[in-house]
Design a protein around this motif. Structure first.
Motif, short mmCIF file in Angstrom:
data_model
loop_
_atom_site.label_atom_id
_atom_site.label_comp_id
_atom_site.label_asym_id
_atom_site.label_seq_id
_atom_site.Cartn_x
_atom_site.Cartn_y
_atom_site.Cartn_z
N ILE A 200 106.59 68.24 -7.80
CA ILE A 200 105.46 67.42 -7.38
C ILE A 200 104.21 68.27 -7.16
CG2 ILE A 200 104.55 66.06 -5.44
CD1 ILE A 200 107.39 64.87 -5.15
N GLU A 201 104.37 69.34 -6.39
CA GLU A 201 103.23 70.21 -6.10
C GLU A 201 102.80 71.01 -7.33
OE1 GLU A 201 101.53 69.89 -3.54
OE2 GLU A 201 102.87 68.88 -2.15
N GLY A 202 103.76 71.35 -8.19
CA GLY A 202 103.43 72.08 -9.41
C GLY A 202 102.58 71.25 -10.36
N ILE A 203 102.90 69.96 -10.48
CA ILE A 203 102.08 69.09 -11.34
C ILE A 203 100.66 68.99 -10.78
CG2 ILE A 203 101.78 66.69 -12.08
CD1 ILE A 203 104.83 66.52 -12.36
N ALA A 204 100.54 68.89 -9.46
CA ALA A 204 99.20 68.79 -8.85
C ALA A 204 98.38 70.05 -9.13
CB ALA A 204 99.33 68.55 -7.35
N ASP A 205 99.00 71.22 -9.01
CA ASP A 205 98.26 72.44 -9.30
C ASP A 205 98.09 72.66 -10.80
OD1 ASP A 205 97.46 73.24 -6.84
OD2 ASP A 205 98.87 74.90 -6.62
N TRP A 206 98.96 72.09 -11.63
CA TRP A 206 98.75 72.16 -13.08
C TRP A 206 97.47 71.41 -13.47
CZ3 TRP A 206 98.49 68.23 -16.77
CH2 TRP A 206 98.45 68.66 -18.10
N VAL A 207 97.24 70.25 -12.85
CA VAL A 207 95.99 69.52 -13.11
C VAL A 207 94.81 70.35 -12.64
CG1 VAL A 207 94.65 67.47 -12.51
CG2 VAL A 207 97.08 67.25 -13.07
N ARG A 208 94.91 70.92 -11.45
CA ARG A 208 93.82 71.77 -10.94
C ARG A 208 93.56 72.93 -11.89
NH1 ARG A 208 93.25 74.48 -4.85
NH2 ARG A 208 91.38 75.70 -5.33
N LEU A 209 94.61 73.55 -12.38
CA LEU A 209 94.48 74.66 -13.33
C LEU A 209 93.74 74.23 -14.58
CD1 LEU A 209 95.38 77.59 -14.13
CD2 LEU A 209 97.46 76.55 -15.05
N ASN A 210 94.03 73.04 -15.09
CA ASN A 210 93.42 72.56 -16.32
C ASN A 210 92.05 71.94 -16.12
OD1 ASN A 210 95.29 72.67 -18.92
ND2 ASN A 210 96.58 72.56 -17.11
N CYS A 211 91.59 71.91 -14.87
CA CYS A 211 90.19 71.58 -14.58
C CYS A 211 89.38 72.87 -14.33
CB CYS A 211 90.10 70.68 -13.36
SG CYS A 211 90.66 68.99 -13.64
N ASP A 212 89.97 74.03 -14.65
CA ASP A 212 89.32 75.32 -14.44
C ASP A 212 88.91 75.52 -12.98
OD1 ASP A 212 89.66 76.07 -17.04
OD2 ASP A 212 87.57 75.78 -17.64
N LEU A 213 89.80 75.12 -12.07
CA LEU A 213 89.52 75.23 -10.64
C LEU A 213 90.53 76.11 -9.92
CD1 LEU A 213 88.56 71.50 -10.02
CD2 LEU A 213 87.01 73.47 -9.88
N SER A 214 91.20 77.00 -10.65
CA SER A 214 92.17 77.89 -10.02
C SER A 214 91.45 78.95 -9.21
CB SER A 214 93.06 78.54 -11.07
OG SER A 214 92.28 79.23 -12.03
N PRO A 215 91.90 79.22 -7.98
CA PRO A 215 91.29 80.28 -7.16
C PRO A 215 91.52 81.66 -7.78
CG PRO A 215 92.62 78.79 -5.83
CD PRO A 215 92.94 78.49 -7.26
N PRO A 216 90.73 82.64 -7.41
CA PRO A 216 90.87 83.99 -7.99
C PRO A 216 92.22 84.63 -7.77
CG PRO A 216 88.77 83.77 -6.83
CD PRO A 216 89.56 82.54 -6.51
N HIS A 217 92.92 84.26 -6.70
CA HIS A 217 94.19 84.93 -6.40
C HIS A 217 95.37 84.36 -7.19
CE1 HIS A 217 94.33 81.44 -3.65
NE2 HIS A 217 95.65 81.51 -3.80
N TRP A 218 95.19 83.25 -7.88
CA TRP A 218 96.30 82.67 -8.65
C TRP A 218 96.68 83.59 -9.80
CZ3 TRP A 218 96.00 76.70 -9.77
CH2 TRP A 218 96.07 76.00 -8.55
N LYS A 219 97.99 83.69 -10.06
CA LYS A 219 98.48 84.41 -11.22
C LYS A 219 99.88 83.91 -11.54
CE LYS A 219 100.48 88.29 -8.62
NZ LYS A 219 100.51 89.76 -8.46
#
Length: 298
Positions: A200-219
């Protein structure tokens, strides 16, 4: 960005759907369009100090009669800020235009999870309203069904967290990223309540990732299992999207609408391999692509 269970009368959370569920002039961050096609009824609210954003008092059902067939139904939007004197409220209202932020974010979530209203292989949940509540609380944010029913959603966003965002240049992107993540919980399916929280949370952050809104610390991280959640699982889903083609995550979300979650049949029916093998493939790919002095697995 925790999920809570709904209770009555006070709104506590159920943030996603099961099929059984009945401003200032600041310029908002633009959300890039990752959704181009390719071949591969709201009750009236009492005057409680909230403001409706993004439209008049017409219900979503009334609005639908004049929409183009390619437009998704839009929920009624409200903003509640109980404490306008909080420094976090001032930062929020100075960094984004709330109406534009929520409206554009919903459009991106709908396109990424469902592509278009005419798409025959996906079904959009009947979200009727979304209320963004900015208030003092611990944590970052969570999404809940309202006291009316689970078709009316509330996103609670911590003013203290907003106030703590640094550097100042990150404020607009971070606010937008959190709102996008929480809006996914207003529009995703949960396998009739049986979906792993990490997915559930992974899908939410996948959408965030594909909106180019990932924070600098994500990897990309490969320690632990695939369902660690948030960006950990988001990058795994991005790998699957690349390996099996555009629309893979949409198919995952749609399967979560149709069936209760059982790991083996869920993944083998969808992608032909157990999720454990898919994770091993992903771990190997990340290791192969990582510089020798910068391995992401540990």
């Amino acid at each position: 960005m925790t999920l809570r269970q709904q209770s009555s009368p006070a709104p506590t959370a159920t943030s996603i759907f099961s099929p059984t569920s009945p401003v200032p002039s600041a310029v908002p961050v633009p959300l890039p369009d990752r959704t181009a096609d390719n071949d591969s009824g709201t009750p009236n609210a009492e005057d409680d100090g909230s403001s409706a954003v993004g439209g008049d008092d017409t219900t979503p059902e009334d609005n639908s009669s004049s929409r183009d067939d390619d437009d998704f139904a839009q929920p009624r939007l409200r903003l509640k800020v109980p404490d306008l004197e909080h420094s976090g409220a001032a930062k929020f209202l100075g960094a984004v235009n709330a109406s534009t932020l929520v409206t554009e974010s919903i459009a991106k979530v709908q396109r990424l999870l469902y592509r278009s209203p005419s798409e025959t292989h996906t079904t959009v949940p009947p979200t009727r309203s979304v209320t963004l509540v900015l208030r003092e609380m611990d944590g970052v944010a969570y999404t809940t069904g309202s006291s009316l029913d689970s078709d009316h959603k509330e996103i609670h966003f911590s003013l203290s967290y907003i106030d703590s965002i640094k550097p100042a240049e990150r404020l607009t992107d971070e606010i937008t990223g959190v709102v996008v993540h929480e809006l996914v919980h207003c529009y995703q399916w949960d396998a009739k309540g049986t979906c792993p929280g990490g997915l559930i949370e992974g899908i939410a952050d996948w959408v965030r990732l594909n909106c180019d809104l990932s924070p600098p610390h994500w990897k990309r991280e490969t320690s632990g299992d695939w369902d660690g959640g948030y960006q950990h699982t988001a990058y795994f889903l991005q790998y699957l999207e690349g390996r099996y083609g555009e629309g893979t995550v949409r198919k995952i979300n749609e399967k979560l609408r149709l069936h209760e979650y059982e790991a083996k049949p869920f993944w083998t029916e969808l992608l032909g391999r157990p999720v454990g093998q898919l994770w091993e493939d992903y771990v190997k790919k990340v290791a192969d692509e990582a510089p020798a002095d910068d391995q992401t697995s540990s």
